[in-house]
Motif scaffolding. Structure first.
Motif, PDB file in Angstrom:
ATOM      1  N   UNK A 129       1.216  -1.171  -0.200  1.00 23.87           N
ATOM      2  CA  UNK A 129       0.204  -0.227   0.457  1.00 23.87           C
ATOM      3  C   UNK A 129       0.759   1.127  -0.412  1.00 23.87           C
ATOM      4  N   UNK A 130       0.307   1.873  -0.977  1.00 25.25           N
ATOM      5  CA  UNK A 130       1.441   3.666  -0.551  1.00 25.25           C
ATOM      6  C   UNK A 130      -0.005   4.771  -0.223  1.00 25.25           C
ATOM      7  N   UNK A 131       0.384   5.689   0.615  1.00 24.90           N
ATOM      8  CA  UNK A 131      -0.810   6.283   0.283  1.00 24.90           C
ATOM      9  C   UNK A 131      -0.893   7.619  -0.373  1.00 24.90           C
ATOM     10  N   UNK A 168      -2.903  -0.724  -3.010  1.00 28.64           N
ATOM     11  CA  UNK A 168      -3.885  -1.681  -2.173  1.00 28.64           C
ATOM     12  C   UNK A 168      -4.731  -0.826  -1.229  1.00 28.64           C
ATOM     13  N   UNK A 169      -5.026  -0.478  -1.056  1.00 32.93           N
ATOM     14  CA  UNK A 169      -5.894   1.017  -0.530  1.00 32.93           C
ATOM     15  C   UNK A 169      -7.507  -0.442  -0.391  1.00 32.93           C
ATOM     16  N   UNK A 170      -8.511  -1.319   0.343  1.00 27.65           N
ATOM     17  CA  UNK A 170      -9.449  -1.789   0.839  1.00 27.65           C
ATOM     18  C   UNK A 170      -8.733  -3.903  -0.298  1.00 27.65           C
ATOM     19  N   UNK A 171      -7.171  -4.484   0.034  1.00 25.15           N
ATOM     20  CA  UNK A 171      -7.409  -4.920  -0.028  1.00 25.15           C
ATOM     21  C   UNK A 171      -6.900  -6.059   1.111  1.00 25.15           C
ATOM     22  N   UNK A 172      -7.740  -5.705   2.460  1.00 25.22           N
ATOM     23  CA  UNK A 172      -8.646  -6.130   3.469  1.00 25.22           C
ATOM     24  C   UNK A 172      -7.031  -7.002   3.867  1.00 25.22           C
ATOM     25  N   UNK A 173      -5.847  -6.220   3.917  1.00 30.16           N
ATOM     26  CA  UNK A 173      -4.413  -7.221   4.746  1.00 30.16           C
ATOM     27  C   UNK A 173      -4.775  -6.149   6.095  1.00 30.16           C
ATOM     28  N   UNK A 174      -4.877  -7.121   6.715  1.00 34.43           N
ATOM     29  CA  UNK A 174      -4.252  -6.602   7.979  1.00 34.43           C
ATOM     30  C   UNK A 174      -3.781  -5.801   8.580  1.00 34.43           C
ATOM     31  N   UNK A 175      -2.389  -5.947   8.058  1.00 31.81           N
ATOM     32  CA  UNK A 175      -1.367  -4.366   8.270  1.00 31.81           C
ATOM     33  C   UNK A 175      -1.626  -3.302   7.372  1.00 31.81           C
TER      34      UNK A 175
END
Length: 452
Positions: A284-286, A291-298
Motif C-alpha cells: 500500500x502506498x498512501x 492496495x487500499x481495500x485489499x483487506x490485508x490486516x496490517x
C-alpha cells in the motif's frame, strides 16, 4: 478440466489446462540444459544464463560478475556504439543482459527467423578475447554504478538486510561489488571467473516464442556445443539476526525500515507457503492509494491509525536461502519510529495464530494469478523458466504449480508461519531520522506470543 482462479481486481478468470504454457526440457551431449516454451508469438526471447553473481564470489573477487557482464555487447575501447548497433540492426534484435546475486543472463528479443543467429551472436560476444582496455572500461563503468547507487529506498535497505542477515556467507556481499574489491580486480580475475562460470553445469539456454524445441536445440548446439561441463558449488549462507541503523537527521525528513525473517530458499517445500503469506500481506502506498481495500490486516490497521506512508511485503528467495518480511515508510515522528516495528512483527505472530479461510482464499487467488503473469509474453516467460531451471534444476510446470498452491491448507500455513516467525531472531535495516527507534531486545521480544 478447467482451473479457476479469482483475481481481486479483475473478477474470475478461467484457464483451460490445454492452454497453459508447456515447457520442453532436454540436455545436449555436453550437459547443457535447454528449456523452451513454444507459442504462436512472432517474436522469441532467446539467450543463455549462468549461475553467477555475488553469491558465487568472495570478498576479494566481489564485483567480478558485474565487470564480466559489462564486457558483453557493450561499447568499449574496441567495440564502438556503431558496432553494437550494426549487430542489432542486422538481426532486428534487442540485445540485453541482467545480473542479480545468483544469475547472469544474456538474451535477445528477436523475430523467430533470426533467433538462431541472435544466439550465435550472444555466444560469440561472451567468448570474445578480453584486452586490457576493454577490461578497464568495464571496470570503470561498474565503479561508477556502485559509487552512484542510491542511498534510500527498498533496494538500498534490502542490500543492507543481506549484509546483516547473511554476514557470514557470500549472500552478504554487495551484488555489484564494493569500491574496494572492484578497484583491486585484475583482468586475470575476470578471465578466471569466466573460465569457471561459462560451463554447462552452471548454464541453461532458454527460448520463449515461436521456435520449436528442436530448432532451439540446434541453435544451442551450434553456439555452445563446445562449452566444458565444469562444476558448481551451490551458494549458501547462514541466517543471522542482527540490526543496522543508518541515521541521518539532516538529510532525511522521514524514516524507512525493513524487517526480515530467515525464510526458505527456492528449492524448499515451503516456498509456496511464504509466497502466499507475501501476497496476502500485499502493499500500500498512501500517495498512490495502491492496495487500499485489499483487506490485508496490517494495511487496514495502518490506514485506520494514520501510521506510515507505505507498506510492502517482500520475499527474496535465493536457491538455498531466503528473506521475507515487510518494508515500512513513514514521516519521522515518534509513533512511526516506535509503533511501526511493533505493528510489523506482531502482525506475523497474529497471522500465525488467527489466519482465516477467507484470507487463505484471497492469498491463493493473488498468487495463482502471479504465477500465470510470469508467462505473460516471451521475455517474462524466458525469465520465469530460466529462474526455475537454475534454481530447481528443471522447469516447473504451470499446472503443477497451480495445483500445489490450491492444495495448501490453512493449518499448514499457520504451522509454517509459527516455524519461521515465532520466537526467532530477526534482521532489521532502518534509515532516516531514527532517534527513538527501538533497540534489538524490544524487536526480538515482539516475535513472542504472550496470551496474557
Amino acid at each position: 478440466m478447467r482451473l479457476t482462479t479469482t483475481c481481486l481486481l479483475h473478477g474470475v478468470r478461467n484457464y483451460s489446462v490445454n492452454n497453459l504454457p508447456k515447457t520442453t526440457f532436454s540436455r545436449l551431449s555436453n550437459g547443457l540444459a535447454v528449456a523452451t516454451v513454444q507459442t504462436d508469438s512472432p517474436l522469441t526471447t532467446i539467450g543463455v544464463s549462468f549461475k553467477a553473481g555475488s553469491a558465487y564470489e568472495n570478498r576479494k573477487t566481489n564485483g567480478v560478475s558485474s565487470v564480466l557482464q559489462g564486457l558483453a555487447y557493450k561499447p568499449s575501447k574496441s567495440k564502438s556504439k556503431d558496432f553494437i548497433k550494426n549487430i542489432e540492426s542486422k538481426l532486428g534484435a534487442s540485445l540485453e543482459t541482467t545480473l542479480d546475486r545468483e544469475q547472469l543472463s544474456y538474451f535477445a528479443n528477436v523475430e523467430n527467423s533470426r533467433a538462431g543467429e541472435a544466439l550465435s551472436a550472444i555466444g560469440g560476444s561472451i567468448s570474445d578475447n578480453i584486452n586490457q582496455d576493454d577490461f578497464e572500461h568495464s571496470k570503470t563503468r561498474t565503479l561508477k554504478l556502485v559509487k552512484g547507487a542510491p542511498t534510500f529506498g527498498t533496494g538500498y535497505l534490502y542490500d543492507h538486510l543481506h549484509t546483516v542477515a547473511f554476514q557470514d556467507g557470500p549472500h552478504s556481499l554487495p551484488h555489484r561489488g564494493s569500491v574496494e574489491s572492484l578497484e583491486a580486480l585484475s583482468k586475470d580475475d575476470v578471465l578466471e571467473h569466466r573460465k569457471n562460470t561459462f560451463v554447462t553445469s552452471r548454464a541453461v539456454v532458454t527460448a520463449a516464442g515461436g521456435l520449436s524445441h528442436d530448432q532451439v536445440v540446434k541453435a544451442a548446439q551450434a553456439a555452445f556445443g563446445s562449452l566444458p561441463e565444469g562444476s558448481v558449488q551451490e551458494a549458501w549462507s547462514p541466517f543471522t539476526g542482527a540490526m543496522v541503523r543508518i541515521s541521518d537527521d539532516e538529510f532525511f525528513s522521514d524514516a524507512e525500515m525493513a524487517f526480515a525473517y530467515g525464510g526458505p530458499g527456492r528449492d524448499d517445500p515451503e516456498y509456496d507457503v511464504i509466497q502466499l503469506v507475501t501476497h496476502l500481506t500485499g502493499k500500500w502506498d498512501k500517495f498512490k492509494n495502491a492496495g487500499r481495500g485489499s483487506s490485508s490486516r496490517i494495511i487496514d490497521y495502518l490506514i485506520e491509525e494514520g501510521f506510515g506512508n507505505k507498506v510492502e511485503a517482500f520475499y527474496i528467495p535465493h536457491s538455498k536461502v531466503g528473506l521475507f518480511g515487510v518494508y515500512l515508510h513513514g514521516a519521522a515522528d515518534y509513533h512511526i519510529r516506535t509503533d511501526l516495528p511493533k505493528v510489523a512483527l506482531t502482525y506475523f505472530v497474529d497471522l500465525g495464530l488467527y489466519l482465516t479461510d477467507n484470507e487463505v482464499s484471497r492469498a491463493k487467488a493473488k498468487y495463482s494469478n502471479a504465477i500465470l503473469r510470469g508467462y505473460d509474453g516471451p521475455q517474462k516467460t524466458f525469465e520465469t523458466v530460466t529462474r526455475d531451471v537454475l534454481q530447481l534444476g528443471q522447469p516447473r510446470e504451470v499446472e503443477s504449480a497451480l495445483n500445489q498452491v490450491a492444495g495448501i491448507s490453512r493449518e499448514h500455513i499457520k504451522k509454517v508461519l509459527q516455524k519461521f516467525t515465532f520466537d526467532v531472531d530477526v534482521s532489521v535495516a532502518a534509515s532516516g531520522q531514527l532517534p527513538a527507534f527501538p533497540d534489538y531486545n524490544y524487536i526480538r521480544r515482539w516475535t513472542y506470543y504472550n496470551s496474557l
